[in-house]
Design a protein around this motif. Structure first.
Motif, PDB file in Angstrom:
ATOM      1  N   PHE A  32       0.856  -1.191   0.000  1.00 30.08           N
ATOM      2  CA  PHE A  32       0.000   0.000   0.000  1.00 30.08           C
ATOM      3  C   PHE A  32       0.884   1.230   0.000  1.00 30.08           C
ATOM      4  O   PHE A  32       1.682   1.432   0.920  1.00 30.08           O
ATOM      5  N   ILE A  36       2.601   9.778   2.355  1.00 26.75           N
ATOM      6  CA  ILE A  36       2.678  10.149   3.764  1.00 26.75           C
ATOM      7  C   ILE A  36       4.150   9.956   4.109  1.00 26.75           C
ATOM      8  O   ILE A  36       4.848   9.207   3.418  1.00 26.75           O
ATOM      9  N   GLY A 226      -5.417   5.610   0.980  1.00 32.28           N
ATOM     10  CA  GLY A 226      -5.272   6.377   2.173  1.00 32.28           C
ATOM     11  C   GLY A 226      -6.070   7.688   2.170  1.00 32.28           C
ATOM     12  O   GLY A 226      -6.837   8.038   1.281  1.00 32.28           O
ATOM     13  N   TRP A 257      -1.118  15.437   5.131  1.00 34.70           N
ATOM     14  CA  TRP A 257      -0.194  14.990   6.178  1.00 34.70           C
ATOM     15  C   TRP A 257       0.716  16.123   6.612  1.00 34.70           C
ATOM     16  O   TRP A 257       1.493  15.972   7.553  1.00 34.70           O
ATOM     17  N   ASN A 362     -11.950   5.247   0.677  1.00 36.95           N
ATOM     18  CA  ASN A 362     -10.853   4.715   1.502  1.00 36.95           C
ATOM     19  C   ASN A 362     -11.434   4.152   2.784  1.00 36.95           C
ATOM     20  O   ASN A 362     -11.990   3.065   2.784  1.00 36.95           O
ATOM     21  N   GLU A 363     -11.356   4.897   3.868  1.00 38.76           N
ATOM     22  CA  GLU A 363     -11.926   4.393   5.129  1.00 38.76           C
ATOM     23  C   GLU A 363     -13.272   5.067   5.351  1.00 38.76           C
ATOM     24  O   GLU A 363     -13.413   5.889   6.252  1.00 38.76           O
ATOM     25  N   HIS A 420      -9.204  -2.542   7.521  1.00 43.32           N
ATOM     26  CA  HIS A 420      -7.965  -1.969   8.052  1.00 43.32           C
ATOM     27  C   HIS A 420      -7.805  -2.322   9.525  1.00 43.32           C
ATOM     28  O   HIS A 420      -8.762  -2.219  10.287  1.00 43.32           O
ATOM     29  N   TYR A 422      -4.852  -1.440  12.399  1.00 41.30           N
ATOM     30  CA  TYR A 422      -3.615  -1.055  13.069  1.00 41.30           C
ATOM     31  C   TYR A 422      -3.870  -1.353  14.538  1.00 41.30           C
ATOM     32  O   TYR A 422      -4.543  -0.582  15.228  1.00 41.30           O
ATOM     33  N   GLU A 449      -4.914  -2.438   4.850  1.00 38.21           N
ATOM     34  CA  GLU A 449      -3.929  -1.689   5.641  1.00 38.21           C
ATOM     35  C   GLU A 449      -3.851  -2.373   6.992  1.00 38.21           C
ATOM     36  O   GLU A 449      -4.858  -2.470   7.693  1.00 38.21           O
ATOM     37  N   PRO A 489       1.870   1.831   6.503  1.00 40.68           N
ATOM     38  CA  PRO A 489       2.199   2.334   5.174  1.00 40.68           C
ATOM     39  C   PRO A 489       3.562   1.810   4.707  1.00 40.68           C
ATOM     40  O   PRO A 489       4.240   1.091   5.441  1.00 40.68           O
ATOM     41  N   TRP A 499       3.934   9.101  10.596  1.00 42.15           N
ATOM     42  CA  TRP A 499       3.234   7.870  10.993  1.00 42.15           C
ATOM     43  C   TRP A 499       4.236   6.723  10.999  1.00 42.15           C
ATOM     44  O   TRP A 499       4.997   6.550  10.050  1.00 42.15           O
TER      45      TRP A 499
HETATM   46  O1  AHR Z   1      -1.677   4.670   6.412  1.00 42.49           O
HETATM   47  C1  AHR Z   1      -1.978   5.858   7.021  1.00 42.49           C
HETATM   48  C2  AHR Z   1      -3.456   6.103   7.083  1.00 42.49           C
HETATM   49  O2  AHR Z   1      -4.067   5.151   7.880  1.00 42.49           O
HETATM   50  C3  AHR Z   1      -4.186   5.986   5.789  1.00 42.49           C
HETATM   51  O3  AHR Z   1      -4.170   7.150   5.078  1.00 42.49           O
HETATM   52  C4  AHR Z   1      -5.578   5.684   6.217  1.00 42.49           C
HETATM   53  O4  AHR Z   1      -6.278   4.951   5.264  1.00 42.49           O
HETATM   54  C5  AHR Z   1      -5.430   5.003   7.529  1.00 42.49           C
HETATM   55  O5  AHR Z   1      -6.200   5.579   8.486  1.00 42.49           O
END
Ligand code: AHR
Length: 639
Positions: A32, A36, A226, A257, A362-363, A420, A422, A449, A489, A499
């Protein structure tokens, strides 16, 4: 020998090599990319000059100007109208000129050649500039690393070029341009690229970074984001049509960003669009990945605009956005006689790019999204039924809104759903059976992601990569429903990140691959062609005893591949039984391990933790191993 040392209480993983299961999709493990952390401008995109067209809102951001420099706005490129006029400062001892700081400096490699180009004209006749690469803070005799002269002979705009060879390596040089003589000169689109870019293209990519992508062999490449696809408002959303055609005339866009995190603010972060959709498609082709472009669904970032319907395009006014999606497919796949296919051909790629997927949104979440996605789906299905549509379940990895998203995607018959996550260590450890319960008849999964964001440890430490490897066994065990995945990312500039963790880190001259990169690469290059059942005590190996495992067959390479991750603190006596295997001589192994969970690769120690290749024996279709604590190992058996 080792076999006799393994205790009778060895944990047994059983792989049934005769029960060849569902195919592993070529897109299974991907990447991906988002601009950023200075991933595009200042990173993968080879341009070394920041604000090369003086289009930043503060026109001289990134530049120091001295002497008689005037900013003008009637230049030759209508969407980038600014340029500078340099005039004689009144005395031969004085100077007029400007100096560019690059992105955290300009990186130079020893003996490498750089292509300086500029659009210029000399309104009163023959004029000259000195072009210098300098070390402004040099303690030596001179700041000048190398310099040359450029004659401008035309009264009309023309592109001029100069090759400059750097005698030294430097991580933080500057570009300085000084007017020589008395005749004035106008300058526009001041550019400096390494001559050696990936595939040696003029508007090319930084070679070491692009090569790292190629070396991983991703199956899918998602771009350009993103959140930057959305923008904080619609005016600053990513618009692919602005990113094609001559680079000189691609309009600048904000990069969200710049300001998304107040604690990591970068006032000079903009998108030049020099790395645009044509270049992304070309990169995908070069690295053998399917392209997955993401388009705006008519919504600004929902995080920034919460429940504000007014921030988004009214549903009955979505047509231009839908048209952008249809035109993109024509740009990528249409023949040279189509409007957009012609533009691709004019950019140097007459053959179609063979785009197969499009992501819309995206999200995004909730009804605001679903009702906007619907007309996109209808239009794309009608015009291009062969294109697979990727919708999203939003930013949550589970819960009410996530379920609502999946339900909506099923109703809309999206082909894939982008999830996604994280999440921290506990989440990764406890999701070893995430996909077993997924509906096999609905849309396929795109884990688009994800990364392990350690508790209080948000960097690329080894443990995070180990847990990612563990979770990935579940992707593989469920390859009949998980069709695509991508760690996120991708890139981060060491001096300019917003990030982390990220897959690949770099400064202006060096780069290193994180442990997570090596995990991804190991999966990408050992993904096999079909699933094989892989169990312990008849159950999936999903963390019960600290082990995670999956297995595949590679029919092309004639290989069985077993991946095992030991996340526990103890070494494990392992017995891997390849049930149905007739004969095999040896086992090749790839091992990623560390005794320090917080350890990471760095620019100074880029290979602190890297995969190690080995061999071991196999007897009676059984591999006996003592797998060290905190270790990811791949076993490959030729049949
Ligand atoms: O990867 C950074 C960000 O994380 C992406 O832009 C977004 O899709 C997610 O929240």
């Amino acid at each position: 020998m080792l076999a006799s040392m393994i205790s009778a209480s060895a944990e047994t993983i059983e792989v049934n090599v005769k029960k060849v299961g569902a195919p592993i999709q070529p897109t299974m493990y991907g990447m991906f990319f988002e601009d950023i952390n200075y991933a595009a401008d200042g990173g993968l995109y080879g341009e070394l000059v920041k604000n090369r067209s003086f289009e930043f809102p503060q026109a001289f951001m990134g530049w120091k100007v001295f002497g008689k420099v005037t900013l003008k706005d009637d230049g030759p490129f209508d969407r980038c109208p600014h340029y500078v006029s340099l005039a004689y400062p009144g005395h031969n001892e004085r100077r007029t000129g400007l100096q560019n700081e690059g992105y955290f400096g300009i990186g130079l490699l020893k003996d490498a050649e750089y292509r300086f180009t500029v659009w210029a004209k000399a309104p009163t006749g023959h004029a000259q500039i000195k072009v210098q690469l300098i070390d402004e803070h040099s303690m030596g005799e001179t700041q000048v690393i190398v310099q040359d002269k450029l004659d401008v002979t035309t009264k009309d705009w023309k592109k001029y070029e100069l090759t400059i060879k750097s005698p030294v390596a430097h991580n933080n040089a500057n570009l300085r341009i000084i007017l020589a003589g008395k005749n004035p000169i106008d300058l526009e689109h001041v550019s400096l690229f390494p001559k050696e870019t990936f595939k040696n293209r003029e508007n090319g990519l930084r070679k070491d970074l692009a090569q790292a992508l190629a070396d991983a062999h991703p199956g899918i490449f998602r771009f350009p984001g993103g959140c930057i696809v959305e923008g904080v408002d619609l005016a600053t959303r990513y618009q692919w049509k602005n990113t094609i055609g001559p680079v000189e005339n691609r309009p600048l866009n904000q990069n969200r960003w710049e300001y998304t995190f107040e604690h990591r603010y970068f006032s000079d972060y903009y998108q030049s669009y020099g790395l645009g959709f044509f270049e992304y498609f070309q990169l995908c082709e070069d690295i053998g990945a399917d392209a997955l472009p993401v388009l705006n669904v008519g919504m600004a970032c929902q995080f920034q605009n919460r429940n504000n319907e007014a921030a988004h395009v009214p549903v009955d006014q979505l047509q231009p956005y839908i048209q952008d999606a249809l035109d993109l497919i024509e740009f990528a796949n249409g023949d040279e006689n189509t409007t957009w296919g012609k533009k691709r051909a004019e950019m140097g790629h007459p053959a179609p790019f063979n785009m197969k997927y499009i992501a819309i949104g995206n999200e995004q979440w909730d009804d605001m999204y679903y009702k906007r996605l619907k007309p996109f789906v209808n239009a794309v299905r009608k015009a291009y039924p062969e294109i697979k549509i990727v919708g999203t379940s939003g930013p949550d990895s589970e819960g009410e809104m996530f379920d609502k998203g999946w339900k909506a995607m099923k109703e809309l018959k999206a082909d894939l759903v982008d999830e996604h996550f994280y999440r921290n260590e506990d989440w990764f450890l406890s999701h070893g059976l995430r996909y077993e319960s997924y509906d096999r008849k609905g849309p396929k999964v795109f884990a688009g992601e994800y990364a392990c964001h350690g508790k209080g440890k948000k960097w690329n430490h080894f443990e995070a990569s180990l847990l990612e490897a563990a979770l990935m066994t579940d992707f593989e065990r469920n390859a009949d429903v998980v069709y695509m995945t991508a760690y996120a990312p991708l890139f981060a500039h060491i001096d300019g990140w917003q990030w982390r963790p990220d897959l690949i880190w770099f400064d202006n001259t060096r780069m290193f691959k994180s442990c997570s990169y090596y995990v991804q690469q190991a999966y990408m290059t050992n993904k096999g062609t079909n699933m094989l059942p892989c169990t312990m005590d008849k159950k999936p190996v999903a963390g019960e005893t600290g082990l995670y495992a999956s297995a595949v067959i590679d029919k092309d390479k004639k290989e069985y591949i077993v991946k095992v991750i030991n996340v526990s603190n103890d070494s494990k006596d392992l017995s891997i039984n390849l049930k149905g295997l007739k004969t095999a001589n040896a086992v090749e192994t790839i091992t990623l391990s560390s005794t320090e969970m917080d350890a990471e690769n760095t620019l100074d120690q880029p290979e602190k933790i890297v995969p190690v290749n080995g061999v071991m024996s196999i007897s009676n279709a059984t591999i006996s191993d003592k797998l060290a604590a905190k270790t990811f190992r791949i076993y490959k058996v030729k049949y």
